[in-house]
Design a protein around this motif. Sequence first.
Motif: not given
Length: 124
Positions: A32-33, A35, A37, A43, A45, A47
């Motif tokens: 779980d990382y 996001t 921007y 963006t 992602e 993860d």
Amino acid sequence: MKSSRMLTAIAAAALSASSMATTYLFAVGINDYATIYYEDGDTAEMDLNGCVPDAKSYVSYFQNSGVVSPLNTVMLTDGAAAGANLVESMRQMFSKLVPGDKFIFTYSGHGTQIPSDFESDGLE
């Protein structure tokens, strides 16, 4: 599989240690990382999917092979593996170590690259 051979070699080395030595395992897996921007509105992602299962596999392997006791194992995943909790958990484990003990650290998650004169692309 290369990683399986590596795990077997680590397990064999740990088992061959003195019977008085204790082996400790500290496994970290982060899927779980946040996001990212960008200013232009894009963006990214960040993860991952396999890192928490990796940490669980390491724990299972080393415990099932008799290398490490569950009492001497710490596994941190996702948010629990961040910041002060990671540092404090390591500090607590290190405080138990005595000369001759073995410490196994595994990490699965994002990494980084650094300049290297040893790699063809200049990064390691």
